[in-house]
Motif scaffolding. Structure first.
Motif, PDB file in Angstrom:
ATOM      1  N   ALA A 283      25.534   1.953  -9.675  1.00 50.12           N
ATOM      2  CA  ALA A 283      26.335   1.732  -8.462  1.00 50.12           C
ATOM      3  C   ALA A 283      27.684   1.098  -8.810  1.00 50.12           C
ATOM      4  O   ALA A 283      28.727   1.517  -8.290  1.00 50.12           O
ATOM      5  N   TYR A 284      27.669   0.094  -9.685  1.00 58.97           N
ATOM      6  CA  TYR A 284      28.926  -0.555 -10.076  1.00 58.97           C
ATOM      7  C   TYR A 284      29.830   0.420 -10.834  1.00 58.97           C
ATOM      8  O   TYR A 284      31.053   0.409 -10.656  1.00 58.97           O
ATOM      9  N   GLN A 285      29.240   1.258 -11.672  1.00 56.08           N
ATOM     10  CA  GLN A 285      30.047   2.241 -12.395  1.00 56.08           C
ATOM     11  C   GLN A 285      30.707   3.215 -11.417  1.00 56.08           C
ATOM     12  O   GLN A 285      31.863   3.601 -11.598  1.00 56.08           O
ATOM     13  N   HIS A 286      29.975   3.582 -10.377  1.00 60.48           N
ATOM     14  CA  HIS A 286      30.556   4.456  -9.363  1.00 60.48           C
ATOM     15  C   HIS A 286      31.728   3.752  -8.667  1.00 60.48           C
ATOM     16  O   HIS A 286      32.775   4.360  -8.439  1.00 60.48           O
ATOM     17  N   ALA A 287      31.540   2.479  -8.341  1.00 56.44           N
ATOM     18  CA  ALA A 287      32.620   1.705  -7.712  1.00 56.44           C
ATOM     19  C   ALA A 287      33.835   1.645  -8.635  1.00 56.44           C
ATOM     20  O   ALA A 287      34.978   1.755  -8.177  1.00 56.44           O
ATOM     21  N   LEU A 288      33.594   1.497  -9.946  1.00 58.51           N
ATOM     22  CA  LEU A 288      34.707   1.435 -10.899  1.00 58.51           C
ATOM     23  C   LEU A 288      35.437   2.765 -11.040  1.00 58.51           C
ATOM     24  O   LEU A 288      36.625   2.782 -11.351  1.00 58.51           O
ATOM     25  N   GLU A 289      34.745   3.864 -10.803  1.00 66.72           N
ATOM     26  CA  GLU A 289      35.432   5.157 -10.802  1.00 66.72           C
ATOM     27  C   GLU A 289      36.470   5.192  -9.685  1.00 66.72           C
ATOM     28  O   GLU A 289      37.512   5.820  -9.814  1.00 66.72           O
ATOM     29  N   LEU A 290      36.175   4.488  -8.596  1.00 64.99           N
ATOM     30  CA  LEU A 290      37.081   4.447  -7.455  1.00 64.99           C
ATOM     31  C   LEU A 290      38.162   3.378  -7.607  1.00 64.99           C
ATOM     32  O   LEU A 290      39.282   3.557  -7.131  1.00 64.99           O
ATOM     33  N   LYS A 291      37.814   2.276  -8.249  1.00 64.18           N
ATOM     34  CA  LYS A 291      38.757   1.167  -8.457  1.00 64.18           C
ATOM     35  C   LYS A 291      38.647   0.665  -9.896  1.00 64.18           C
ATOM     36  O   LYS A 291      38.094  -0.407 -10.147  1.00 64.18           O
ATOM     37  N   PRO A 292      39.176   1.414 -10.835  1.00 62.56           N
ATOM     38  CA  PRO A 292      38.996   1.060 -12.253  1.00 62.56           C
ATOM     39  C   PRO A 292      39.671  -0.239 -12.677  1.00 62.56           C
ATOM     40  O   PRO A 292      39.298  -0.815 -13.696  1.00 62.56           O
ATOM     41  N   GLU A 293      40.614  -0.719 -11.921  1.00 61.83           N
ATOM     42  CA  GLU A 293      41.330  -1.935 -12.296  1.00 61.83           C
ATOM     43  C   GLU A 293      40.841  -3.172 -11.522  1.00 61.83           C
ATOM     44  O   GLU A 293      41.528  -4.187 -11.476  1.00 61.83           O
ATOM     45  N   SER A 294      39.654  -3.097 -10.955  1.00 64.22           N
ATOM     46  CA  SER A 294      39.115  -4.221 -10.197  1.00 64.22           C
ATOM     47  C   SER A 294      38.387  -5.199 -11.109  1.00 64.22           C
ATOM     48  O   SER A 294      37.313  -4.898 -11.632  1.00 64.22           O
ATOM     49  N   GLU A 295      38.969  -6.366 -11.287  1.00 67.90           N
ATOM     50  CA  GLU A 295      38.330  -7.382 -12.125  1.00 67.90           C
ATOM     51  C   GLU A 295      37.011  -7.856 -11.511  1.00 67.90           C
ATOM     52  O   GLU A 295      36.063  -8.171 -12.218  1.00 67.90           O
ATOM     53  N   GLU A 296      36.939  -7.874 -10.189  1.00 67.37           N
ATOM     54  CA  GLU A 296      35.699  -8.296  -9.519  1.00 67.37           C
ATOM     55  C   GLU A 296      34.559  -7.338  -9.834  1.00 67.37           C
ATOM     56  O   GLU A 296      33.432  -7.771 -10.104  1.00 67.37           O
ATOM     57  N   ILE A 297      34.833  -6.046  -9.795  1.00 66.79           N
ATOM     58  CA  ILE A 297      33.778  -5.064 -10.071  1.00 66.79           C
ATOM     59  C   ILE A 297      33.373  -5.116 -11.541  1.00 66.79           C
ATOM     60  O   ILE A 297      32.183  -5.060 -11.863  1.00 66.79           O
ATOM     61  N   HIS A 298      34.331  -5.272 -12.439  1.00 66.52           N
ATOM     62  CA  HIS A 298      33.991  -5.406 -13.862  1.00 66.52           C
ATOM     63  C   HIS A 298      33.106  -6.633 -14.082  1.00 66.52           C
ATOM     64  O   HIS A 298      32.149  -6.589 -14.861  1.00 66.52           O
TER      65      HIS A 298
ATOM     66  N   ALA B 174      31.282  -0.451  -0.550  1.00 64.72           N
ATOM     67  CA  ALA B 174      29.890  -0.117  -0.229  1.00 64.72           C
ATOM     68  C   ALA B 174      29.082   0.037  -1.521  1.00 64.72           C
ATOM     69  O   ALA B 174      27.955  -0.455  -1.614  1.00 64.72           O
ATOM     70  N   TRP B 175      29.671   0.675  -2.537  1.00 66.17           N
ATOM     71  CA  TRP B 175      28.976   0.817  -3.819  1.00 66.17           C
ATOM     72  C   TRP B 175      28.766  -0.539  -4.488  1.00 66.17           C
ATOM     73  O   TRP B 175      27.719  -0.774  -5.113  1.00 66.17           O
ATOM     74  N   VAL B 176      29.745  -1.433  -4.344  1.00 65.36           N
ATOM     75  CA  VAL B 176      29.601  -2.786  -4.906  1.00 65.36           C
ATOM     76  C   VAL B 176      28.416  -3.494  -4.250  1.00 65.36           C
ATOM     77  O   VAL B 176      27.599  -4.128  -4.931  1.00 65.36           O
ATOM     78  N   GLN B 177      28.309  -3.368  -2.946  1.00 66.99           N
ATOM     79  CA  GLN B 177      27.200  -4.037  -2.247  1.00 66.99           C
ATOM     80  C   GLN B 177      25.855  -3.400  -2.602  1.00 66.99           C
ATOM     81  O   GLN B 177      24.844  -4.106  -2.702  1.00 66.99           O
ATOM     82  N   VAL B 178      25.827  -2.100  -2.810  1.00 62.90           N
ATOM     83  CA  VAL B 178      24.597  -1.443  -3.280  1.00 62.90           C
ATOM     84  C   VAL B 178      24.203  -2.067  -4.629  1.00 62.90           C
ATOM     85  O   VAL B 178      23.044  -2.437  -4.839  1.00 62.90           O
ATOM     86  N   GLY B 179      25.175  -2.193  -5.514  1.00 64.67           N
ATOM     87  CA  GLY B 179      24.912  -2.794  -6.819  1.00 64.67           C
ATOM     88  C   GLY B 179      24.395  -4.216  -6.704  1.00 64.67           C
ATOM     89  O   GLY B 179      23.434  -4.599  -7.378  1.00 64.67           O
TER      90      GLY B 179
END
Length: 169
Positions: A78-93, A58-63
Motif C-alpha cells: 500500500a505504501y509503495q502504491h502511495a509512493l508511485e503517486l507521491k514519490p517525493e513524500s518524506e512522510e510516506i517514505h 487513502a493508500w497511506v491509511q490502508v498501509g
C-alpha cells in the motif's frame, strides 16, 4: 456546497459520484481510525482507494491500518502504491520504513528512513526511526550519528531514544 439547482445523485456524471463516494468513505475511515477500530477503518480506506486509485492519502491509511493489524507485506504494498503517486513524500517514505521495520527488513527500513531524511533533513521522526533501525541492526556508530542530529532537532524525542536504546552522546 455550491449554490444552484438541486440535482439527484443519479443524474450526476459517474466521475462526480465516484469522487464523492470516495471522500465519504475516506472520512468514515478517519472516524473509525480515531476510535481505534482498524478493521472498520481499513474497509473504508480500501473503498476510498479503489474508488479513487490516484488518492495517495487513502493508500497511506490502508498501509497504516495494515501495519496495525500486523500485515506488514500488505502495508508495504500500500505504501509503495502511495509512493508511485507521491514519490517525493518524506512522510510516506518514513511510513514505508516503519512497515519494513516491523517486517524485520532492516536494510530496506534504513533505506526508506534515509530517503525521508534526504527529502527533509530536519524531519526529527525519521532521524529517530533511522537511529532505532541502525541500533537494531547493530550499527551503533551510525545510530549515534543519528542520535546527535536528533538531539539538535527534538530534545524530547532524543530523550526517548536514549531511554529506549541506552545510546548517549
Amino acid at each position: 456546497l455550491i449554490p444552484g439547482r438541486l440535482r439527484a445523485i443519479a443524474s450526476l456524471p459517474a466521475k462526480e459520484r465516484m469522487g464523492d463516494a470516495a471522500e465519504v468513505s475516506y472520512r468514515s475511515g478517519l472516524n473509525s481510525l480515531w476510535l481505534g477500530n482498524y478493521d472498520n477503518a481499513l474497509g473504508y480506506f480500501e473503498t476510498a482507494a479503489n474508488r479513487n486509485p490516484r488518492r495517495a492519502d487513502a493508500w497511506v491509511q490502508v498501509g497504516y491500518c495494515k501495519v496495525k493489524q500486523g500485515k506488514n507485506a500488505e502495508a508495504i504494498s500500500a505504501y509503495q502504491h502511495a509512493l508511485e503517486l507521491k514519490p517525493e513524500s518524506e512522510e510516506i517514505h518514513n511510513k514505508l520504513g516503519d512497515a519494513y521495520y516491523y517486517a524485520g527488513r532492516m536494510s530496506e527500513a534504513i533505506a526508506s528512513y534515509s530517503r525521508a531524511v534526504s527529502l527533509r533533513p530536519a524531519f526529527a521522526d525519521a532521524h529517530y526511526n533511522l537511529a532505532i533501525a541502525y541500533f537494531e541492526s547493530g550499527n551503533e556508530p551510525l545510530a549515534l550519528s543519528e542520535a546527535k542530529l536528533l538531539r539538535q532537532l527534538d530534545g524530547k524525542l532524543y530523550e526517548r531514544l536514549v531511554s529506549e536504546t541506552r545510546l548517549e552522546q
